[in-house]
Design a protein around this motif. Sequence first.
Motif, PDB file in Angstrom:
ATOM      1  N   PRO A   1     -37.804   7.476  11.506  1.00 52.45           N
ATOM      2  CA  PRO A   1     -38.257   8.393  12.564  1.00 52.45           C
ATOM      3  C   PRO A   1     -37.064   8.951  13.344  1.00 52.45           C
ATOM      4  O   PRO A   1     -35.910   8.630  13.054  1.00 52.45           O
ATOM      5  N   GLN A   2     -37.348   9.745  14.347  1.00 55.05           N
ATOM      6  CA  GLN A   2     -36.293  10.339  15.165  1.00 55.05           C
ATOM      7  C   GLN A   2     -35.811   9.311  16.188  1.00 55.05           C
ATOM      8  O   GLN A   2     -36.508   9.006  17.149  1.00 55.05           O
ATOM      9  N   TYR A   3     -34.603   8.802  15.972  1.00 52.79           N
ATOM     10  CA  TYR A   3     -34.019   7.838  16.912  1.00 52.79           C
ATOM     11  C   TYR A   3     -33.159   8.518  17.971  1.00 52.79           C
ATOM     12  O   TYR A   3     -32.682   7.870  18.895  1.00 52.79           O
ATOM     13  N   ARG A   4     -32.941   9.803  17.832  1.00 51.24           N
ATOM     14  CA  ARG A   4     -32.085  10.539  18.756  1.00 51.24           C
ATOM     15  C   ARG A   4     -32.911  11.052  19.928  1.00 51.24           C
ATOM     16  O   ARG A   4     -33.991  11.613  19.751  1.00 51.24           O
ATOM     17  N   ASP A   5     -32.406  10.851  21.128  1.00 52.69           N
ATOM     18  CA  ASP A   5     -32.985  11.473  22.305  1.00 52.69           C
ATOM     19  C   ASP A   5     -32.644  12.957  22.229  1.00 52.69           C
ATOM     20  O   ASP A   5     -31.466  13.339  22.274  1.00 52.69           O
ATOM     21  N   LEU A   6     -33.651  13.819  22.102  1.00 46.39           N
ATOM     22  CA  LEU A   6     -33.397  15.231  21.848  1.00 46.39           C
ATOM     23  C   LEU A   6     -32.906  15.976  23.076  1.00 46.39           C
ATOM     24  O   LEU A   6     -32.507  17.139  22.966  1.00 46.39           O
ATOM     25  N   ILE A   7     -32.899  15.344  24.226  1.00 48.92           N
ATOM     26  CA  ILE A   7     -32.324  15.968  25.420  1.00 48.92           C
ATOM     27  C   ILE A   7     -30.872  15.525  25.610  1.00 48.92           C
ATOM     28  O   ILE A   7     -29.973  16.345  25.772  1.00 48.92           O
ATOM     29  N   SER A   8     -30.622  14.222  25.562  1.00 48.70           N
ATOM     30  CA  SER A   8     -29.251  13.724  25.766  1.00 48.70           C
ATOM     31  C   SER A   8     -28.410  13.749  24.495  1.00 48.70           C
ATOM     32  O   SER A   8     -27.181  13.767  24.558  1.00 48.70           O
ATOM     33  N   GLY A   9     -29.077  13.727  23.330  1.00 46.76           N
ATOM     34  CA  GLY A   9     -28.357  13.656  22.065  1.00 46.76           C
ATOM     35  C   GLY A   9     -27.952  12.262  21.663  1.00 46.76           C
ATOM     36  O   GLY A   9     -27.394  12.053  20.579  1.00 46.76           O
ATOM     37  N   GLU A  10     -28.224  11.269  22.504  1.00 46.16           N
ATOM     38  CA  GLU A  10     -27.831   9.885  22.220  1.00 46.16           C
ATOM     39  C   GLU A  10     -28.825   9.225  21.270  1.00 46.16           C
ATOM     40  O   GLU A  10     -30.038   9.428  21.377  1.00 46.16           O
ATOM     41  N   TYR A  11     -28.305   8.394  20.356  1.00 41.87           N
ATOM     42  CA  TYR A  11     -29.151   7.636  19.439  1.00 41.87           C
ATOM     43  C   TYR A  11     -29.523   6.307  20.092  1.00 41.87           C
ATOM     44  O   TYR A  11     -28.664   5.584  20.595  1.00 41.87           O
ATOM     45  N   GLN A  12     -30.807   5.994  20.040  1.00 39.11           N
ATOM     46  CA  GLN A  12     -31.311   4.775  20.665  1.00 39.11           C
ATOM     47  C   GLN A  12     -31.300   3.583  19.722  1.00 39.11           C
ATOM     48  O   GLN A  12     -31.243   2.440  20.165  1.00 39.11           O
ATOM     49  N   LEU A  13     -31.396   3.832  18.428  1.00 42.36           N
ATOM     50  CA  LEU A  13     -31.359   2.776  17.412  1.00 42.36           C
ATOM     51  C   LEU A  13     -30.514   3.276  16.244  1.00 42.36           C
ATOM     52  O   LEU A  13     -30.497   4.474  15.949  1.00 42.36           O
ATOM     53  N   PRO A  14     -29.822   2.368  15.523  1.00 38.45           N
ATOM     54  CA  PRO A  14     -28.825   2.789  14.535  1.00 38.45           C
ATOM     55  C   PRO A  14     -29.316   2.849  13.097  1.00 38.45           C
ATOM     56  O   PRO A  14     -28.507   2.970  12.173  1.00 38.45           O
TER      57      PRO A  14
ATOM     58  N   GLN B   1     -20.936  13.800  13.474  1.00 35.29           N
ATOM     59  CA  GLN B   1     -20.378  13.002  14.557  1.00 35.29           C
ATOM     60  C   GLN B   1     -19.086  12.317  14.131  1.00 35.29           C
ATOM     61  O   GLN B   1     -18.077  12.351  14.849  1.00 35.29           O
ATOM     62  N   VAL B   2     -19.106  11.655  12.987  1.00 37.97           N
ATOM     63  CA  VAL B   2     -17.921  10.927  12.542  1.00 37.97           C
ATOM     64  C   VAL B   2     -16.782  11.891  12.236  1.00 37.97           C
ATOM     65  O   VAL B   2     -15.635  11.674  12.619  1.00 37.97           O
ATOM     66  N   SER B   3     -17.104  12.987  11.563  1.00 43.46           N
ATOM     67  CA  SER B   3     -16.090  14.003  11.296  1.00 43.46           C
ATOM     68  C   SER B   3     -15.531  14.568  12.601  1.00 43.46           C
ATOM     69  O   SER B   3     -14.311  14.751  12.742  1.00 43.46           O
ATOM     70  N   GLY B   4     -16.401  14.827  13.553  1.00 38.10           N
ATOM     71  CA  GLY B   4     -15.960  15.359  14.837  1.00 38.10           C
ATOM     72  C   GLY B   4     -15.044  14.413  15.575  1.00 38.10           C
ATOM     73  O   GLY B   4     -14.096  14.841  16.240  1.00 38.10           O
ATOM     74  N   PHE B   5     -15.311  13.114  15.471  1.00 36.20           N
ATOM     75  CA  PHE B   5     -14.438  12.137  16.127  1.00 36.20           C
ATOM     76  C   PHE B   5     -13.080  12.066  15.437  1.00 36.20           C
ATOM     77  O   PHE B   5     -12.029  12.105  16.084  1.00 36.20           O
ATOM     78  N   LEU B   6     -13.096  11.950  14.113  1.00 36.05           N
ATOM     79  CA  LEU B   6     -11.843  11.770  13.381  1.00 36.05           C
ATOM     80  C   LEU B   6     -10.964  13.018  13.407  1.00 36.05           C
ATOM     81  O   LEU B   6      -9.728  12.910  13.403  1.00 36.05           O
ATOM     82  N   GLU B   7     -11.584  14.195  13.440  1.00 36.64           N
ATOM     83  CA  GLU B   7     -10.812  15.428  13.348  1.00 36.64           C
ATOM     84  C   GLU B   7     -10.596  16.119  14.689  1.00 36.64           C
ATOM     85  O   GLU B   7      -9.595  16.811  14.871  1.00 36.64           O
ATOM     86  N   ASN B   8     -11.538  15.914  15.637  1.00 37.74           N
ATOM     87  CA  ASN B   8     -11.452  16.661  16.900  1.00 37.74           C
ATOM     88  C   ASN B   8     -11.661  15.792  18.130  1.00 37.74           C
ATOM     89  O   ASN B   8     -11.856  16.322  19.230  1.00 37.74           O
ATOM     90  N   SER B   9     -11.667  14.468  17.952  1.00 30.27           N
ATOM     91  CA  SER B   9     -11.788  13.512  19.074  1.00 30.27           C
ATOM     92  C   SER B   9     -13.076  13.698  19.871  1.00 30.27           C
ATOM     93  O   SER B   9     -13.117  13.434  21.070  1.00 30.27           O
ATOM     94  N   ARG B  10     -14.138  14.128  19.194  1.00 32.30           N
ATOM     95  CA  ARG B  10     -15.426  14.249  19.865  1.00 32.30           C
ATOM     96  C   ARG B  10     -16.116  12.890  19.929  1.00 32.30           C
ATOM     97  O   ARG B  10     -15.910  12.050  19.063  1.00 32.30           O
ATOM     98  N   ALA B  11     -16.967  12.717  20.938  1.00 30.41           N
ATOM     99  CA  ALA B  11     -17.624  11.426  21.149  1.00 30.41           C
ATOM    100  C   ALA B  11     -18.677  11.171  20.080  1.00 30.41           C
ATOM    101  O   ALA B  11     -19.341  12.091  19.599  1.00 30.41           O
ATOM    102  N   ILE B  12     -18.809   9.902  19.696  1.00 25.04           N
ATOM    103  CA  ILE B  12     -19.896   9.455  18.817  1.00 25.04           C
ATOM    104  C   ILE B  12     -21.054   9.011  19.693  1.00 25.04           C
ATOM    105  O   ILE B  12     -20.869   8.230  20.623  1.00 25.04           O
ATOM    106  N   ARG B  13     -22.263   9.494  19.381  1.00 28.01           N
ATOM    107  CA  ARG B  13     -23.421   9.312  20.256  1.00 28.01           C
ATOM    108  C   ARG B  13     -24.333   8.180  19.792  1.00 28.01           C
ATOM    109  O   ARG B  13     -25.543   8.274  19.871  1.00 28.01           O
ATOM    110  N   ASP B  14     -23.722   7.113  19.292  1.00 28.26           N
ATOM    111  CA  ASP B  14     -24.456   5.906  18.895  1.00 28.26           C
ATOM    112  C   ASP B  14     -23.606   4.720  19.341  1.00 28.26           C
ATOM    113  O   ASP B  14     -22.457   4.568  18.905  1.00 28.26           O
ATOM    114  N   ASP B  15     -24.153   3.887  20.199  1.00 26.38           N
ATOM    115  CA  ASP B  15     -23.352   2.829  20.819  1.00 26.38           C
ATOM    116  C   ASP B  15     -22.753   1.859  19.803  1.00 26.38           C
ATOM    117  O   ASP B  15     -21.615   1.408  19.966  1.00 26.38           O
TER     118      ASP B  15
END
Length: 565
Positions: free
Chosen positions: A18-31, A74-88
């Motif tokens: 199912p959708q584990y991402r909060d569609l407003i914050s973009g954060e993932y609640q479960l991995p 997300q992972v590509s964005g972190f490794l290439e552009n230092s963007r945050a990963i949205r899964d704790d």
Amino acid sequence: MADGERLKVILAWHMHQPQYRDLISGEYQLPWVYLHVLKDYVDMAAHLEAHPNARAVVNFAPILLEQIADYAAQVSGFLENSRAIRDDVLCALTQVALPVDPEARLPLIKACLRANETRMIARFPAYQHLAEMARWLIEHPSSSVYLSEQFLVDLVVWHHLAWLGETVRRSDARVRRLIEKAGGYTLHDRRELLTVIGELLAGVIGRYRRLAERGQVELSTTPYAHPILPLLVDLKSAHDAQPDAPLPLLERYPDGVERARWHVRRGIDTFAQHFGFAPTGCWPAEGGVSDAALDLLAESGFRWAATGEGVLRHTLARAGENIHGAKDGWLYRRHATAKGVSAFFRDDGLSDLIGFTYATWHADDAVANLVHHLESIAEHAKDHPERVVSIILDGENAWEHYPENGYYFLNGLYARLAEHPRIRLTTFQDCLGLEPRTLPPLVAGSWVYGTFSTWIGDRDKNRGWDMLTDAARAFQAARSRLKPETLARAEVQLAVCEGSDWFWWFGDYNPAATVSDFERLYRDHLANLYQLIGVEPPDYLSAVFTRGSGMPVHGGTMRPGQPTA
């Protein structure tokens, strides 16, 4: 033996989350999306790649495809552009400094224990040692202040190593080095592991696309957010198989036919965006079918749909047909429906052997047993070239209960069946030309028991529907005043709330921790819908409405097709 004389067997694997991402914050609640990619979707592709003469059907829920692509970005964005990963949990691999405060450490420690104890933790002595310490800390949380940061680093790394697919552990030298190192992991080690994870996430959809392009795999899909189509169309369809089942307060879901149609069309579009073509077939969410649902699939161009044996049993029994003889006479067929969609029905017994029984067997014995069953069917069906056996099950949750993530079983199964002189692995699409059996009007139901009892009909599930109905009515009332962009976001948010998974978990027969996770996430999604449409959420969304206390087999992630004694 000519191909037409061999028993046709379809192995169909259904992948969905199912959708584990909060569609407003973009954060993932479960991995669970990215963890199942690493362990299951990658392994399932690798086994087929290793056996080019084997064939299978793989079904992807569209909302899962979107999340896989998002994690890869997300992972590509972190490794290439230092963007945050949205899964704790995934983000913990990247953090130079992990949490110091005991209260902040505890959720991460608990998350890193979410793996099969026997097959995934105890298999690795270093991980097992860390897990034993972690469990002690959960019981004595104040003591975590004395832990070194290295403990958390090693626990996070081992959690991800254990969730990697067996084919990855055997083939990737970087992973083998990390496993052999056992502990004392550095920031470089963590970045290297994240690089492996990023490669797997970015490559998995393309691997299935290539398998489809060479004709080895048929890819199919499910309506967008995995809703139970017949219930959206008509909640009273639950009475087809269970006439006395209690229903929610409002017995018709608001604008249900159009909502179901929206899921079907959005699902096709999403599938095509990721694979480059429209699907021929559909595994409706949970095999949920009715004549009205098949009509929606037919109008959108689907040529086949598959569901459970229980639906066919109930349908034929209501029509007064004999279903007490050998299955080859009534189950192992392509069925023609009045709606123009061909229907195929799962063999519950064979499917559940893979889903449950064989996990504790030696792989050679399990493969031999399944092949023996199929050989017996082939003998009975030798004069009937129209016979086809459908083995359909979850393609992700069974394997953690097998040694080595099912590596030896799947490897042996594909090897034996691909070269068997009396059995031919095939796909639903390739069976559309078989002589059909005409199907009477359907008794609406799902692959679980042939009913909808897993999603509706008890107090907590019906309460979930009441809450969803309130939200859907609020959405319908607000839609005319919403700006196009907001309306589109709200429509997707409503679709997420309509997914089947929330209702699967409601009820006290499920594990308490899992019910709590999904119940909370469901209320959050409903609250986000109200936020998007500018309506104050009802106060009841702040209160827990269902709790679990059960201990079902496999933690409740899977169920047998027929009720057990």
